[in-house]
Structures are given as C-alpha cells and as structure tokens.
Design a protein around this motif. Structure first.
Motif, short mmCIF file in Angstrom:
data_model
loop_
_atom_site.label_atom_id
_atom_site.label_comp_id
_atom_site.label_asym_id
_atom_site.label_seq_id
_atom_site.Cartn_x
_atom_site.Cartn_y
_atom_site.Cartn_z
N LEU A 1 14.91 -2.80 -8.15
CA LEU A 1 13.37 -2.05 -7.54
C LEU A 1 13.74 -0.90 -8.44
O LEU A 1 14.81 -0.42 -8.44
N LYS A 2 12.56 -0.53 -8.72
CA LYS A 2 12.60 0.94 -9.40
C LYS A 2 11.61 1.04 -7.99
O LYS A 2 10.90 1.11 -6.90
N SER A 3 11.41 3.29 -7.72
CA SER A 3 10.74 4.22 -7.19
C SER A 3 9.44 4.24 -7.15
O SER A 3 9.40 4.14 -5.73
N ILE B 1 5.71 -3.89 6.62
CA ILE B 1 7.04 -3.28 6.52
C ILE B 1 7.09 -1.81 5.40
O ILE B 1 7.38 -2.58 4.38
N GLN B 2 7.59 -0.91 5.76
CA GLN B 2 7.98 -0.31 4.76
C GLN B 2 9.42 -0.40 4.09
O GLN B 2 10.27 -0.86 4.23
N VAL B 3 9.29 0.10 2.89
CA VAL B 3 10.19 -0.04 1.72
C VAL B 3 10.19 1.01 1.02
O VAL B 3 9.19 1.56 0.29
N THR B 4 11.34 1.24 1.30
CA THR B 4 11.16 3.11 0.04
C THR B 4 12.69 2.68 -0.94
O THR B 4 13.72 2.30 -0.70
N GLN C 1 0.96 -1.31 -0.27
CA GLN C 1 -0.40 0.05 -0.22
C GLN C 1 0.77 1.44 -0.37
O GLN C 1 1.51 1.40 0.90
N ALA C 2 0.69 1.71 -1.07
CA ALA C 2 1.57 3.28 -0.67
C ALA C 2 0.88 4.34 -0.80
O ALA C 2 -0.46 3.97 -0.60
N SER C 3 1.01 5.15 -0.22
CA SER C 3 0.98 6.41 0.67
C SER C 3 -0.53 7.15 -0.92
O SER C 3 -0.06 7.00 -1.78
N GLY C 4 -1.69 7.46 0.48
CA GLY C 4 -2.57 7.43 -1.04
C GLY C 4 -3.67 6.54 -1.45
O GLY C 4 -4.46 7.03 -2.54
N GLU C 5 -2.74 5.58 -1.35
CA GLU C 5 -2.96 4.18 -2.35
C GLU C 5 -4.34 3.31 -2.17
O GLU C 5 -3.88 3.50 -0.72
N GLN C 6 -4.46 2.30 -2.45
CA GLN C 6 -5.82 1.10 -2.09
C GLN C 6 -4.15 0.23 -2.05
O GLN C 6 -3.21 0.44 -2.67
N THR D 1 7.80 1.90 -4.16
CA THR D 1 7.57 2.09 -2.56
C THR D 1 6.91 2.30 -1.92
O THR D 1 5.37 2.59 -2.38
N ALA D 2 6.10 1.56 -0.90
CA ALA D 2 5.16 1.23 -0.07
C ALA D 2 5.80 0.75 1.06
O ALA D 2 6.61 0.33 1.79
#
Length: 115
Positions: free
Chosen positions: A85-87, A109-112, A39-44, A90-91
């Motif tokens: 990995l690509k940007s 868990i955060q992946v950036t 789940q990315a910020s602001g996304e489902q 991030t989620a």
C-alpha cells in the motif's frame, strides 16, 4: 432488501496490506458483477477494481499487480486484497454488487495509509 456490510479498513503503514470485505445479506452465487470504488477527500469516486460474471477482471492502472478482487460464494462475501500500500490509496472504499440487474452499495470504509 439486500444489505452490504464492509469491514477490514483502517490505518496501515506504507508497504503494508489490508483485506477489505463486503458481506452480503443474500447469496452472491448469481452475481452479475462486483466492484470496489474509492473516494478520496475532495475527489470524485473512482473505480478501483471490477469483476464481471463473464470472468473479466479489471484494475485501476496504479493498483495492478498489488490489488486482487475475488468472491467467496459460501461466505456471501466479496473481498479485495490490497498489498504494498501507498499513501495515495488513502480514501473511503465502497463495494458495489450487481445482483439480478440491481446495484447495491456498501456504506463505505476508511482506508488510511501513513508514510
């Protein structure tokens, strides 16, 4: 009560790799299915990869060939190897296990991925 503990996330540069782990507090020998969601910020929340006990594995189109979901029964752990990995990946990533018809979720868990 089944507990899932995720690890392996963090900050990585574009093109790098991470391996997410989801350790269960019980045996995963009789796992019906497992999956990783994000789940990315602001996304489902969306499904990234899934495996079912009949041997079918599916991946989000954008990660095919770069991500691999698998389990190690002796370690009671489900993994997702993420390469190149690509940007846009991030989620917050969540593991999901179906044990005996009951679904369990990891804490996330955060992946950036930085460009």
């Amino acid at each position: 009560q089944v507990q899932l503990v995720e690890s392996g996330g963090g900050l990585v540069q574009t093109g790098g790799s991470l391996r997410l782990s989801c350790a269960a507090s019980v045996s995963i020998f009789r796992l019906s299915s497992m999956g990783w969601y994000r789940q990315a910020s602001g996304e489902q929340r969306e499904l990234v990869a899934t495996w079912t006990s009949d041997g079918v594995t599916k991946y989000l189109d954008s990660v095919k060939g770069r991500f691999n979901i698998y389990r190690v029964i002796a370690e009671k752990t489900v993994y997702m190897q993420m390469n190149s990995l690509k940007s846009e990946v991030t989620a917050v990533y969540y593991c999901n296990l179906d044990l005996g018809g009951i679904e369990y979720w990891g804490q996330g868990i955060q992946v950036t991925v930085s460009s």
